[in-house]
Design a protein around this motif. Structure first.
Motif, PDB file in Angstrom:
ATOM      1  N   SER A 156      -9.935  43.374  47.939  1.00 35.82           N
ATOM      2  CA  SER A 156      -9.351  44.679  47.639  1.00 35.82           C
ATOM      3  C   SER A 156      -7.992  44.535  46.950  1.00 35.82           C
ATOM      4  O   SER A 156      -7.679  45.247  45.995  1.00 35.82           O
ATOM      5  CB  SER A 156      -9.201  45.469  48.944  1.00 35.82           C
ATOM      6  N   ASP A 157      -7.166  43.577  47.427  1.00 39.25           N
ATOM      7  CA  ASP A 157      -5.849  43.347  46.804  1.00 39.25           C
ATOM      8  C   ASP A 157      -6.004  42.890  45.356  1.00 39.25           C
ATOM      9  O   ASP A 157      -5.186  43.239  44.493  1.00 39.25           O
ATOM     10  CB  ASP A 157      -5.072  42.283  47.592  1.00 39.25           C
ATOM     11  N   ALA A 158      -7.057  42.101  45.107  1.00 38.92           N
ATOM     12  CA  ALA A 158      -7.309  41.612  43.744  1.00 38.92           C
ATOM     13  C   ALA A 158      -7.628  42.776  42.812  1.00 38.92           C
ATOM     14  O   ALA A 158      -7.137  42.840  41.678  1.00 38.92           O
ATOM     15  CB  ALA A 158      -8.451  40.601  43.746  1.00 38.92           C
ATOM     16  N   LEU A 159      -8.439  43.713  43.297  1.00 32.86           N
ATOM     17  CA  LEU A 159      -8.793  44.897  42.489  1.00 32.86           C
ATOM     18  C   LEU A 159      -7.541  45.715  42.170  1.00 32.86           C
ATOM     19  O   LEU A 159      -7.367  46.191  41.051  1.00 32.86           O
ATOM     20  CB  LEU A 159      -9.811  45.765  43.232  1.00 32.86           C
ATOM     21  N   ASN A 160      -6.667  45.873  43.177  1.00 33.50           N
ATOM     22  CA  ASN A 160      -5.435  46.646  42.963  1.00 33.50           C
ATOM     23  C   ASN A 160      -4.499  45.954  41.973  1.00 33.50           C
ATOM     24  O   ASN A 160      -3.859  46.609  41.157  1.00 33.50           O
ATOM     25  CB  ASN A 160      -4.717  46.862  44.304  1.00 33.50           C
ATOM     26  N   THR A 161      -4.453  44.618  42.036  1.00 36.99           N
ATOM     27  CA  THR A 161      -3.617  43.863  41.089  1.00 36.99           C
ATOM     28  C   THR A 161      -4.145  44.028  39.666  1.00 36.99           C
ATOM     29  O   THR A 161      -3.379  44.245  38.724  1.00 36.99           O
ATOM     30  CB  THR A 161      -3.589  42.365  41.474  1.00 36.99           C
ATOM     31  N   ILE A 162      -5.465  43.935  39.510  1.00 39.82           N
ATOM     32  CA  ILE A 162      -6.087  44.111  38.186  1.00 39.82           C
ATOM     33  C   ILE A 162      -5.779  45.503  37.637  1.00 39.82           C
ATOM     34  O   ILE A 162      -5.375  45.660  36.483  1.00 39.82           O
ATOM     35  CB  ILE A 162      -7.615  43.885  38.259  1.00 39.82           C
ATOM     36  N   ALA A 163      -5.957  46.526  38.487  1.00 38.58           N
ATOM     37  CA  ALA A 163      -5.725  47.910  38.056  1.00 38.58           C
ATOM     38  C   ALA A 163      -4.261  48.122  37.671  1.00 38.58           C
ATOM     39  O   ALA A 163      -3.957  48.787  36.675  1.00 38.58           O
ATOM     40  CB  ALA A 163      -6.127  48.878  39.164  1.00 38.58           C
ATOM     41  N   ARG A 164      -3.355  47.550  38.459  1.00 35.05           N
ATOM     42  CA  ARG A 164      -1.926  47.698  38.171  1.00 35.05           C
ATOM     43  C   ARG A 164      -1.571  47.028  36.849  1.00 35.05           C
ATOM     44  O   ARG A 164      -0.827  47.573  36.040  1.00 35.05           O
ATOM     45  CB  ARG A 164      -1.138  47.078  39.334  1.00 35.05           C
ATOM     46  N   TRP A 165      -2.122  45.835  36.631  1.00 31.29           N
ATOM     47  CA  TRP A 165      -1.831  45.090  35.404  1.00 31.29           C
ATOM     48  C   TRP A 165      -2.406  45.799  34.168  1.00 31.29           C
ATOM     49  O   TRP A 165      -1.821  45.746  33.084  1.00 31.29           O
ATOM     50  CB  TRP A 165      -2.417  43.681  35.509  1.00 31.29           C
ATOM     51  N   ALA A 166      -3.556  46.456  34.331  1.00 35.42           N
ATOM     52  CA  ALA A 166      -4.244  47.090  33.191  1.00 35.42           C
ATOM     53  C   ALA A 166      -3.457  48.253  32.603  1.00 35.42           C
ATOM     54  O   ALA A 166      -3.697  48.658  31.465  1.00 35.42           O
ATOM     55  CB  ALA A 166      -5.634  47.558  33.614  1.00 35.42           C
ATOM     56  N   GLU A 167      -2.529  48.825  33.383  1.00 32.37           N
ATOM     57  CA  GLU A 167      -1.661  49.910  32.905  1.00 32.37           C
ATOM     58  C   GLU A 167      -2.451  51.055  32.293  1.00 32.37           C
ATOM     59  O   GLU A 167      -2.168  51.513  31.183  1.00 32.37           O
ATOM     60  CB  GLU A 167      -0.630  49.373  31.904  1.00 32.37           C
ATOM     61  N   GLY A 168      -3.467  51.507  33.013  1.00 33.93           N
ATOM     62  CA  GLY A 168      -4.210  52.691  32.582  1.00 33.93           C
ATOM     63  C   GLY A 168      -5.318  52.439  31.596  1.00 33.93           C
ATOM     64  O   GLY A 168      -5.951  53.384  31.110  1.00 33.93           O
ATOM     65  N   SER A 169      -5.615  51.169  31.288  1.00 31.34           N
ATOM     66  CA  SER A 169      -6.683  50.849  30.331  1.00 31.34           C
ATOM     67  C   SER A 169      -7.902  50.306  31.063  1.00 31.34           C
ATOM     68  O   SER A 169      -7.844  49.226  31.650  1.00 31.34           O
ATOM     69  CB  SER A 169      -6.179  49.815  29.310  1.00 31.34           C
ATOM     70  N   MET A 170      -9.003  51.045  31.009  1.00 32.17           N
ATOM     71  CA  MET A 170     -10.236  50.605  31.662  1.00 32.17           C
ATOM     72  C   MET A 170     -10.765  49.343  31.002  1.00 32.17           C
ATOM     73  O   MET A 170     -11.264  48.432  31.682  1.00 32.17           O
ATOM     74  CB  MET A 170     -11.281  51.738  31.557  1.00 32.17           C
ATOM     75  N   ARG A 171     -10.640  49.254  29.695  1.00 34.63           N
ATOM     76  CA  ARG A 171     -11.141  48.071  28.981  1.00 34.63           C
ATOM     77  C   ARG A 171     -10.372  46.821  29.383  1.00 34.63           C
ATOM     78  O   ARG A 171     -10.959  45.764  29.613  1.00 34.63           O
ATOM     79  CB  ARG A 171     -11.047  48.290  27.472  1.00 34.63           C
ATOM     80  N   ASP A 172      -9.025  46.937  29.491  1.00 28.32           N
ATOM     81  CA  ASP A 172      -8.215  45.791  29.906  1.00 28.32           C
ATOM     82  C   ASP A 172      -8.588  45.340  31.318  1.00 28.32           C
ATOM     83  O   ASP A 172      -8.643  44.143  31.605  1.00 28.32           O
ATOM     84  CB  ASP A 172      -6.725  46.150  29.861  1.00 28.32           C
ATOM     85  N   ALA A 173      -8.831  46.332  32.196  1.00 27.03           N
ATOM     86  CA  ALA A 173      -9.191  46.009  33.580  1.00 27.03           C
ATOM     87  C   ALA A 173     -10.526  45.256  33.636  1.00 27.03           C
ATOM     88  O   ALA A 173     -10.653  44.241  34.336  1.00 27.03           O
ATOM     89  CB  ALA A 173      -9.271  47.290  34.412  1.00 27.03           C
ATOM     90  N   LEU A 174     -11.512  45.729  32.893  1.00 31.33           N
ATOM     91  CA  LEU A 174     -12.825  45.067  32.887  1.00 31.33           C
ATOM     92  C   LEU A 174     -12.749  43.690  32.230  1.00 31.33           C
ATOM     93  O   LEU A 174     -13.418  42.749  32.675  1.00 31.33           O
ATOM     94  CB  LEU A 174     -13.844  45.952  32.161  1.00 31.33           C
ATOM     95  N   SER A 175     -11.924  43.552  31.192  1.00 32.75           N
ATOM     96  CA  SER A 175     -11.773  42.254  30.527  1.00 32.75           C
ATOM     97  C   SER A 175     -11.138  41.232  31.465  1.00 32.75           C
ATOM     98  O   SER A 175     -11.574  40.080  31.528  1.00 32.75           O
ATOM     99  CB  SER A 175     -10.908  42.394  29.269  1.00 32.75           C
ATOM    100  N   LEU A 176     -10.106  41.668  32.217  1.00 34.06           N
ATOM    101  CA  LEU A 176      -9.458  40.758  33.165  1.00 34.06           C
ATOM    102  C   LEU A 176     -10.415  40.392  34.298  1.00 34.06           C
ATOM    103  O   LEU A 176     -10.485  39.225  34.710  1.00 34.06           O
ATOM    104  CB  LEU A 176      -8.184  41.392  33.726  1.00 34.06           C
ATOM    105  N   MET A 177     -11.173  41.382  34.771  1.00 32.25           N
ATOM    106  CA  MET A 177     -12.152  41.105  35.835  1.00 32.25           C
ATOM    107  C   MET A 177     -13.197  40.103  35.343  1.00 32.25           C
ATOM    108  O   MET A 177     -13.599  39.184  36.069  1.00 32.25           O
ATOM    109  CB  MET A 177     -12.821  42.408  36.270  1.00 32.25           C
ATOM    110  N   ASP A 178     -13.629  40.270  34.108  1.00 33.54           N
ATOM    111  CA  ASP A 178     -14.585  39.346  33.481  1.00 33.54           C
ATOM    112  C   ASP A 178     -14.013  37.922  33.478  1.00 33.54           C
ATOM    113  O   ASP A 178     -14.689  36.943  33.804  1.00 33.54           O
ATOM    114  CB  ASP A 178     -14.845  39.802  32.043  1.00 33.54           C
ATOM    115  N   GLN A 179     -12.737  37.817  33.119  1.00 31.03           N
ATOM    116  CA  GLN A 179     -12.050  36.529  33.067  1.00 31.03           C
ATOM    117  C   GLN A 179     -11.971  35.900  34.464  1.00 31.03           C
ATOM    118  O   GLN A 179     -12.183  34.690  34.633  1.00 31.03           O
ATOM    119  CB  GLN A 179     -10.645  36.746  32.504  1.00 31.03           C
ATOM    120  N   CYS A 180     -11.676  36.740  35.460  1.00 25.63           N
ATOM    121  CA  CYS A 180     -11.560  36.261  36.849  1.00 25.63           C
ATOM    122  C   CYS A 180     -12.907  35.752  37.367  1.00 25.63           C
ATOM    123  O   CYS A 180     -12.971  34.728  38.053  1.00 25.63           O
ATOM    124  CB  CYS A 180     -11.049  37.371  37.759  1.00 25.63           C
ATOM    125  N   ILE A 181     -13.974  36.463  37.041  1.00 27.66           N
ATOM    126  CA  ILE A 181     -15.316  36.044  37.483  1.00 27.66           C
ATOM    127  C   ILE A 181     -15.678  34.711  36.832  1.00 27.66           C
ATOM    128  O   ILE A 181     -16.244  33.821  37.466  1.00 27.66           O
ATOM    129  CB  ILE A 181     -16.362  37.137  37.156  1.00 27.66           C
TER     130      ILE A 181
END
Length: 400
Positions: free
Chosen positions: A202-227
């Protein structure tokens, strides 16, 4: 035969309006226009990256052509929807204005708009990054944009609407796409993780969302990278390692030492930051954001309306803000913002960070008004808490 992998942000691109995250007002207006057959001929979608401008444009293009729309959404099942889903369809034309920004390309477009659509009722032109068009290209587009044929819809998308001529703006229905709040981003990431068979903290998801700064694409790209980095179990430490930033608790501790004026401890914390291989520039950005949040908590009656954080984090901000002075926070933000600009040209980011932190902690070494106000504020706090009296008595000073 090895199948090509499709990036998460492409796999999860919205197919219907109900899939578009965080743009409820825009979605409702567009669906109502389709249901009431009040479709405009030119639209301008503006907003920061990854907020759904192009995705919404594609959904809209399908919805206006769909034979059996469902509550304004394309049905995705009729013959028209099926054909428009193919990349080689002739009725949804995407143009990248960054690489097709000349007069000749727009004149070519102007010549082609007179041809009727092949499949549906409308031919939709989606012009992405439209602010990149040259002045001549804008002039060539003007007349067509004002009075296009009945079967043509233009959707212009841009991250910089201020660069568009007023003559273009006045001919379009304008929709401002907002940055997506953290909560909807986290909920979408949870859905993606669940359906992808990936466990993510859950903390990882919140960190990704915070870093994405309102961009859904950035959040999914970072999650893709993490996986890709961690396989099927992603921890918050993994996300922080990829981002090169420190966790939230570390930032809270650093800010606590800034509030206390404890520069010697801050040197040790910078050492820890470097030893952990964190990116100093990213850390400074996080630090500025944290101090800004503290200032909001201190200045506003309802800070929760301006801070996109969980309840536990908000209470931690409230507790820390009670110990911080306005002037110290304002000075720290000003010094760190200057530092962020200077670091772009420096080969010694660590030294610059250490100097900035010492400067914040020692306002008596500055002769600026802000530094003086910081010192006065600190003295007032010490007097209020009785520390000055205690120091005077312990040093034998006569207070009479």
């Amino acid at each position: 035969n090895i199948l090509a992998y499709t990036a998460l942000y492409r796999q999860w691109r919205p197919e219907i309006f109900d899939d578009v995250i965080g743009q409820d007002a825009i979605v409702r207006i567009l669906k109502n226009q389709i249901e009431n057959n009040r479709i405009g001929h030119a639209y301008l979608f503006c907003g920061s990256r990854g907020t759904g401008k192009t995705s919404t444009a594609k959904v809209f293009a399908k919805a206006v052509n769909c034979l059996t729309p469902v509550n304004g959404n394309p049905c995705l099942a009729c013959d028209v929807c099926q054909k428009l889903s193919l990349d080689n369809n002739m009725d949804i034309i995407e143009i990248d204005a960054a690489s097709n920004n000349g007069v000749d390309e727009i004149r070519d477009l102007r010549d082609k708009v007179k041809y009727p659509p092949v499949i549906g009722r409308y031919r939709v032109y989606i012009i992405d990054e439209v602010h990149m068009l040259s002045t001549g290209a804008f002039n060539a587009l003007l007349k067509t944009l004002e009075e296009p044929p009945q079967h043509i819809i233009f959707i212009l998308a841009t991250t910089e609407p201020h660069r568009l001529p007023a003559t273009i703006l006045s001919r379009c229905q304008r929709y401002n796409f907002k940055r997506i709040p953290n909560k909807p981003i986290v909920e979408r990431l949870e859905t993606v993780a669940r359906q992808s068979g990936v466990q993510i903290e859950s903390d990882a998801l919140n960190t990704i969302a915070r870093w994405a700064e309102g961009s859904m694409r950035d959040a999914l790209s970072l999650m893709d990278q993490c996986i890709g980095f961690c396989d099927n179990y992603v921890t918050n430490d993994d996300v922080l390692a990829i981002l090169g930033t420190a966790d939230q608790e570390f930032v809270f501790n650093v800010v606590q030492k800034i509030i206390e004026g404890n520069s010697s401890e801050l040197f040790g914390m910078v050492e820890t930051l470097i030893d952990d291989g964190r990116d100093v520039a990213v850390f400074v950005r996080d630090l500025i954001q944290h101090l800004r949040n503290l200032l909001v908590v201190k200045m506003c009656r309802e800070p929760e309306a301006l801070l996109d954080v969980g309840q536990d984090t908000l209470m931690a901000y409230v507790r820390q803000a009670q110990e911080a002075g306005h002037e110290r926070l304002i000075r720290a933000i000003e010094i760190l913002c200057s530092l962020e600009a200077d670091m772009k040209w420096s080969t010694q980011p660590r030294v610059l960070l250490e100097m900035a932190l010492v400067k914040i902690c020692r306002p008596e070494q500055e002769e600026t008004l802000n530094a003086l106000l910081d010192r006065v504020e600190r003295l007032e706090r010490q007097i209020r808490e009785g520390r000055m009296v205690h120091q005077a008595v312990s040093s034998g000073v006569d207070l009479a």
